[in-house]
Design a protein around this motif. Structure first.
Motif, PDB file in Angstrom:
ATOM      1  N   ASN A 110       1.018  -0.960  -0.387  1.00  0.00           N
ATOM      2  CA  ASN A 110      -0.416  -0.054   0.360  1.00  0.00           C
ATOM      3  C   ASN A 110       0.720   1.123   0.166  1.00  0.00           C
ATOM      4  OD1 ASN A 110      -3.113   1.177   0.006  1.00  0.00           O
ATOM      5  ND2 ASN A 110      -2.111   2.113   1.800  1.00  0.00           N
ATOM      6  N   PRO A 114      -0.991   3.406  -2.679  1.00  0.00           N
ATOM      7  CA  PRO A 114      -2.107   3.641  -2.122  1.00  0.00           C
ATOM      8  C   PRO A 114      -3.187   4.030  -2.179  1.00  0.00           C
ATOM      9  CG  PRO A 114      -0.704   5.451  -2.255  1.00  0.00           C
ATOM     10  CD  PRO A 114       0.087   4.407  -2.625  1.00  0.00           C
ATOM     11  N   VAL A 115      -3.874   4.728  -3.433  1.00  0.00           N
ATOM     12  CA  VAL A 115      -5.061   4.859  -3.700  1.00  0.00           C
ATOM     13  C   VAL A 115      -5.416   4.248  -5.708  1.00  0.00           C
ATOM     14  CG1 VAL A 115      -4.997   6.625  -3.218  1.00  0.00           C
ATOM     15  CG2 VAL A 115      -4.285   6.754  -5.430  1.00  0.00           C
ATOM     16  N   ALA A 116      -4.159   3.956  -5.748  1.00  0.00           N
ATOM     17  CA  ALA A 116      -5.071   2.199  -7.019  1.00  0.00           C
ATOM     18  C   ALA A 116      -4.065   1.539  -6.824  1.00  0.00           C
ATOM     19  CB  ALA A 116      -5.403   3.514  -8.144  1.00  0.00           C
ATOM     20  N   GLU A 119      -3.105   0.446 -11.356  1.00  0.00           N
ATOM     21  CA  GLU A 119      -2.003   1.935 -11.372  1.00  0.00           C
ATOM     22  C   GLU A 119      -1.069   2.359 -11.147  1.00  0.00           C
ATOM     23  OE1 GLU A 119      -4.325   5.980 -11.296  1.00  0.00           O
ATOM     24  OE2 GLU A 119      -6.520   4.793 -11.477  1.00  0.00           O
ATOM     25  N   GLU A 127       0.995  10.827  -3.070  1.00  0.00           N
ATOM     26  CA  GLU A 127       0.267   9.934  -2.304  1.00  0.00           C
ATOM     27  C   GLU A 127       0.970   8.927  -1.441  1.00  0.00           C
ATOM     28  OE1 GLU A 127      -0.958  10.813  -5.010  1.00  0.00           O
ATOM     29  OE2 GLU A 127      -3.321  10.974  -5.186  1.00  0.00           O
ATOM     30  N   ARG A 130       3.410  10.288   0.718  1.00  0.00           N
ATOM     31  CA  ARG A 130       2.592  10.667   2.005  1.00  0.00           C
ATOM     32  C   ARG A 130       2.506   9.561   3.135  1.00  0.00           C
ATOM     33  NH1 ARG A 130      -3.271  13.203   3.527  1.00  0.00           N
ATOM     34  NH2 ARG A 130      -2.921  13.227   5.157  1.00  0.00           N
ATOM     35  N   ALA A 131       1.707   8.307   2.220  1.00  0.00           N
ATOM     36  CA  ALA A 131       1.773   7.185   3.121  1.00  0.00           C
ATOM     37  C   ALA A 131       3.400   6.604   3.546  1.00  0.00           C
ATOM     38  CB  ALA A 131       1.867   6.162   1.621  1.00  0.00           C
ATOM     39  N   GLN A 134       4.147   8.411   6.954  1.00  0.00           N
ATOM     40  CA  GLN A 134       4.026   7.313   8.003  1.00  0.00           C
ATOM     41  C   GLN A 134       4.368   5.947   7.963  1.00  0.00           C
ATOM     42  OE1 GLN A 134      -0.089   5.910   8.585  1.00  0.00           O
ATOM     43  NE2 GLN A 134      -0.757   7.754  10.569  1.00  0.00           N
TER      44      GLN A 134
ATOM     45  N   ASN B 110      -8.235   0.447   3.721  1.00  0.00           N
ATOM     46  CA  ASN B 110      -7.363   1.432   3.120  1.00  0.00           C
ATOM     47  C   ASN B 110      -8.623   2.405   1.602  1.00  0.00           C
ATOM     48  OD1 ASN B 110      -4.844   1.219   1.712  1.00  0.00           O
ATOM     49  ND2 ASN B 110      -5.495   1.777   0.343  1.00  0.00           N
ATOM     50  N   HIS B 113      -9.080   5.185   4.425  1.00  0.00           N
ATOM     51  CA  HIS B 113      -7.897   5.897   5.186  1.00  0.00           C
ATOM     52  C   HIS B 113      -6.589   5.308   3.969  1.00  0.00           C
ATOM     53  CE1 HIS B 113     -10.133   6.267   8.789  1.00  0.00           C
ATOM     54  NE2 HIS B 113      -8.669   6.780   9.221  1.00  0.00           N
ATOM     55  N   PRO B 114      -6.740   5.696   2.779  1.00  0.00           N
ATOM     56  CA  PRO B 114      -5.386   5.376   1.821  1.00  0.00           C
ATOM     57  C   PRO B 114      -4.337   5.474   2.189  1.00  0.00           C
ATOM     58  CG  PRO B 114      -6.569   7.017   0.797  1.00  0.00           C
ATOM     59  CD  PRO B 114      -7.643   6.911   2.788  1.00  0.00           C
ATOM     60  N   VAL B 115      -3.573   6.970   3.576  1.00  0.00           N
ATOM     61  CA  VAL B 115      -2.621   7.184   3.215  1.00  0.00           C
ATOM     62  C   VAL B 115      -1.751   7.290   4.477  1.00  0.00           C
ATOM     63  CG1 VAL B 115      -1.876   8.814   0.959  1.00  0.00           C
ATOM     64  CG2 VAL B 115      -2.917   9.858   2.566  1.00  0.00           C
ATOM     65  N   GLN B 124      -7.332  13.151   4.339  1.00  0.00           N
ATOM     66  CA  GLN B 124      -7.698  12.221   3.152  1.00  0.00           C
ATOM     67  C   GLN B 124      -8.174  12.100   2.492  1.00  0.00           C
ATOM     68  OE1 GLN B 124      -5.360   8.467   5.137  1.00  0.00           O
ATOM     69  NE2 GLN B 124      -6.529   8.639   6.454  1.00  0.00           N
ATOM     70  N   GLU B 127      -7.886  11.687  -1.320  1.00  0.00           N
ATOM     71  CA  GLU B 127      -6.761  10.251  -1.442  1.00  0.00           C
ATOM     72  C   GLU B 127      -7.929   9.480  -1.702  1.00  0.00           C
ATOM     73  OE1 GLU B 127      -5.759  12.044   0.185  1.00  0.00           O
ATOM     74  OE2 GLU B 127      -3.641  12.887   0.065  1.00  0.00           O
ATOM     75  N   ARG B 130     -10.150   8.634  -4.806  1.00  0.00           N
ATOM     76  CA  ARG B 130      -9.790   8.280  -5.623  1.00  0.00           C
ATOM     77  C   ARG B 130      -9.454   6.742  -5.859  1.00  0.00           C
ATOM     78  NH1 ARG B 130      -3.779   9.279  -8.680  1.00  0.00           N
ATOM     79  NH2 ARG B 130      -3.914   8.163  -9.166  1.00  0.00           N
ATOM     80  N   ALA B 131      -9.295   6.650  -4.329  1.00  0.00           N
ATOM     81  CA  ALA B 131      -9.019   5.208  -4.181  1.00  0.00           C
ATOM     82  C   ALA B 131     -10.483   4.546  -4.125  1.00  0.00           C
ATOM     83  CB  ALA B 131      -8.039   4.754  -1.862  1.00  0.00           C
ATOM     84  N   GLN B 134     -11.473   3.588  -8.536  1.00  0.00           N
ATOM     85  CA  GLN B 134     -11.044   2.155  -8.390  1.00  0.00           C
ATOM     86  C   GLN B 134     -11.480   0.878  -7.393  1.00  0.00           C
ATOM     87  OE1 GLN B 134      -7.208   0.721  -8.000  1.00  0.00           O
ATOM     88  NE2 GLN B 134      -6.890   0.705  -9.849  1.00  0.00           N
TER      89      GLN B 134
END
Lengths: 237, 237
Positions: A110, A114-116, A119, A127, A130-131, A134, B110, B113-115, B124, B127, B130-131, B134
């Motif tokens: 992830n 993180p978002v797709a 892709e 993104e 940022r992930a 953390q 996720n 909470h993607p990032v 977030q 993000e 966008r998550a 998909q």
């Protein structure tokens, strides 16, 4: 006994590596089918399976039995090849550690997706940054501290249980290897805080089967297609 | 037999619900400890445990044995309470389905909470949007199609294996419930494509233990703190 058929993506360590490692450590015969026959063979094999099919590789096939999901495959191999401890409490504990490794592996993936998941990393770099911040600051220390305490819980050896290796030890080895590849600066800064975890890693690395495997061309190198990927911009001490 | 002690966050269904459901369906006695004694009791219990400790709730304790990780707890309960099929192939299959449910649950979390798992959704939202796009378009249909084929693989009953319910059936019920809560418009548009999965859901809903549970105050409602959260801006047909 005939060789297992291991089906996994042929160009990456990925989740398949958690299966390859104990197979190699125990000297269990297997054919890494997509490495022999190409990714098309894997896709065709997946496409052909219906009903009780795997959701995704890796999966292990033998004599009509198909087992998928990493932790499930490992528990199966441990039972069939006397690689597991005999008490219920010990077996539950190893599976618990393995499933926590799986949680970390999902979080690692992830970080760069993180978002797709479907892709490219390049299309979600902001993104991912940022992930990763953390993940480096909070998640890596939390997981490594947990595994260090887990490793320290057995005073009899470096292994998690008793005085011999299990699949969960192999998985902790792979976790340390992968994190070192993906976050070299972060790991250099903090891994010394987890000596019991590193002792498991080093003990696995010293197993004859693992040494032979890593010296062979069966061990694929880490790369930018697997779970653990080294994007320098995602790393920091 | 004394009651199990289930430890989980007291205000959400979350991952704990995958344990509560088969306990309730089978009429196995348990105490939902943090619901009895508060979240401070859970934090204190976690803090006290060392060595072979859980990484996170839920975990189940009985007579000194502590079992963590949802799929691990479920396999344990199935074995101890004769809730599992007897053949190895069947047991591996159920665990494979359960671990695939776990993969979906991690992806669901996720989405919102993607990032940064440790930060608020509100920080977030872009993000997450966008998550979610998909996830709705690709991941929900892929997982539901898989579970539908899995359910259809047993022609003898709506259940995944044989002619009686197992923990994996309960988990498919919870998955459908959770996705309907989180993505009502998306689910209304597509869930009819998965009749075998819905048949499992409906069969679980009709179990006397589940009906009694859902009519009781032991069943917490979905809310905005759990895994499945309804943010209207993340849903679309």
């Amino acid at each position: 006994m005939p060789a297992y058929h291991l089906w996994y993506w042929p160009t990456i360590q990925g989740r398949g590596e958690f299966i390859r490692l104990p197979l190699e450590a125990a000297g269990i015969r297997y054919r890494d089918r997509a490495r022999e026959d190409g990714v098309e063979a894997l896709l065709a094999d997946m496409d052909w399976r219906q009903g009780r099919a795997p959701f995704a590789p890796p999966y292990l096939a033998l004599d009509g039995l198909v087992v998928a999901q990493v932790a499930n495959i490992l528990a199966y191999l441990a039972q069939m090849h006397d690689l597991a401890p005999t008490t219920l409490a010990d077996r539950l504990w190893l599976q618990q550690v393995q499933l926590t490794v799986a949680d970390l592996v999902a979080e690692v993936h992830n970080v760069h997706h993180p978002v797709a998941a479907g892709e490219y990393y390049e299309d979600q770099k902001a993104e991912a940054a940022r992930a990763a911040a953390q993940f480096r600051a909070e998640r890596i220390p939390k997981f490594l501290a947990y595994f260090d305490v887990a490793a320290a819980a057995n005073p009899r050896s470096p292994w998690l249980v008793d005085e011999r290796w299990t699949y969960a030890d192999c998985s902790l080895f792979q976790l340390v290897e992968g994190l070192r590849y993906m976050f070299p600066r972060r790991m250099a800064a903090i891994e010394g805080d987890y000596p019991h975890l590193l002792a498991v890693h080093d003990a696995v690395a010293a197993l004859p089967g693992i040494k032979a495997y890593r010296a062979s061309d069966r061990r694929l190198p880490f790369n930018q297609e697997g779970i653990f990927r080294h994007y320098p911009e995602l790393d920091a001490a």
